[in-house]
Design a protein around this motif. Sequence first.
Motif, short mmCIF file in Angstrom:
data_model
loop_
_atom_site.label_atom_id
_atom_site.label_comp_id
_atom_site.label_asym_id
_atom_site.label_seq_id
_atom_site.Cartn_x
_atom_site.Cartn_y
_atom_site.Cartn_z
N ILE A 46 0.85 -1.19 0.00
CA ILE A 46 0.00 0.00 0.00
C ILE A 46 0.89 1.24 0.00
O ILE A 46 2.04 1.20 0.44
CB ILE A 46 -0.97 0.03 1.20
CG1 ILE A 46 -0.20 0.03 2.53
CG2 ILE A 46 -1.94 -1.13 1.13
CD1 ILE A 46 -1.09 0.21 3.76
N SER A 47 0.35 2.34 -0.50
CA SER A 47 1.10 3.60 -0.51
C SER A 47 1.18 4.15 0.90
O SER A 47 0.39 3.78 1.79
CB SER A 47 0.41 4.61 -1.43
OG SER A 47 -0.86 4.97 -0.89
N LEU A 48 2.12 5.07 1.11
CA LEU A 48 2.20 5.71 2.42
C LEU A 48 0.97 6.59 2.66
O LEU A 48 0.54 6.75 3.81
CB LEU A 48 3.48 6.54 2.52
CG LEU A 48 4.79 5.73 2.48
CD1 LEU A 48 5.98 6.64 2.74
CD2 LEU A 48 4.77 4.60 3.49
N GLU A 49 0.41 7.13 1.59
CA GLU A 49 -0.83 7.90 1.73
C GLU A 49 -1.95 7.03 2.29
O GLU A 49 -2.67 7.42 3.22
CB GLU A 49 -1.23 8.46 0.36
CG GLU A 49 -2.52 9.26 0.36
CD GLU A 49 -2.40 10.58 1.08
OE1 GLU A 49 -3.35 10.97 1.76
OE2 GLU A 49 -1.33 11.22 0.95
N THR A 50 -2.08 5.82 1.73
CA THR A 50 -3.10 4.89 2.23
C THR A 50 -2.80 4.48 3.66
O THR A 50 -3.71 4.39 4.50
CB THR A 50 -3.18 3.65 1.33
OG1 THR A 50 -3.57 4.05 0.01
CG2 THR A 50 -4.17 2.63 1.85
N PHE A 51 -1.54 4.24 3.94
CA PHE A 51 -1.13 3.89 5.31
C PHE A 51 -1.55 4.99 6.29
O PHE A 51 -2.15 4.72 7.34
CB PHE A 51 0.37 3.67 5.35
CG PHE A 51 0.95 3.36 6.72
CD1 PHE A 51 0.23 2.62 7.65
CD2 PHE A 51 2.21 3.81 7.07
CE1 PHE A 51 0.76 2.33 8.91
CE2 PHE A 51 2.75 3.53 8.31
CZ PHE A 51 2.02 2.79 9.23
N LEU A 52 -1.27 6.25 5.94
CA LEU A 52 -1.63 7.35 6.83
C LEU A 52 -3.14 7.47 7.01
O LEU A 52 -3.64 7.74 8.11
CB LEU A 52 -1.06 8.66 6.28
CG LEU A 52 0.43 8.89 6.50
CD1 LEU A 52 0.89 10.15 5.78
CD2 LEU A 52 0.75 9.00 7.98
N GLU A 53 -3.88 7.25 5.93
CA GLU A 53 -5.34 7.32 6.01
C GLU A 53 -5.87 6.24 6.96
O GLU A 53 -6.73 6.51 7.81
CB GLU A 53 -5.95 7.14 4.62
CG GLU A 53 -5.73 8.33 3.70
CD GLU A 53 -6.23 8.06 2.29
OE1 GLU A 53 -6.70 6.93 2.03
OE2 GLU A 53 -6.14 8.98 1.45
#
Length: 270
Positions: free
Chosen positions: A125-132
């Motif tokens: 997963i992207s870091l953006e998805t991880f943060l979300e």
Amino acid sequence: MTTDRPRVFVFTYDRYETITTSPMLEAENIEHVVLCHSEEQKDHFIEAGRVRPDRIIATGEPRGLAYNRNIALDMMTEGEWAMFLVDDLRSVSSVDTYDTELEASPLPITMENQSEWRPRFRTKISLETFLERAHKDTEHAEKMGAHLVGFCGVGNVLFRTKKWTYNTFADGRAWMVQKTDLRFDRNVHTIDDLCWTALNIDRFGVTVNDNWILPDCSRYTAGGYGSISDRLEQKMTEIDYLVRTYPHLITTRAKKGWPEGSHAVLRRTR
């Protein structure tokens, strides 16, 4: 809690040429702060070109994770949640049906079918998805009265059937931390994550781990705060301190291939 993306802090020491977390965040245009210790280190990071100059802050604190963890907390507002990351992140993975399996915990993983589930947990997963997802996890944490969210530290799917576990070790490679008056023990740096997990359990009665997300990093490689052998003497000293200072929270346990007294664990579980 706010709906904005949480602030991100990256903790680094001397991994000037090999820091990976900041470039990964930069590639996704994610704002973040990189905390090193000295102006000399800051200059080295800037010269190496892997950290944007306006991202990095020299704290003036001695070598040791706990010092800069507390600096990050001091930079936050009361009640704010932030992501704390190590500097050698490689990837983040999760179960492939993460968003649709939330009501299916525990997952029906057994010894017999684990080989079918194993690749499903390796979905990058992207870091953006991880943060979300991490930010969403804080909603559950707040309902439980927790101020620390950890993520999975092992890839073994047999240990990942439940999305949530409570009062288990929160691996320090990635955390969501809410600012309270609690601070890191400045005597503990090599196993600050064990100490921080224990202190949160002691103060607030609960911590939360999201077992369906696995941050992966290059643990104990050259650079950073040192390899396992580099850290062993200091770690042994810190374990002795932890067991003496927090005997109701932390104890030692034998571990194959490790010297006696070099492996510490939480006493409390839920």
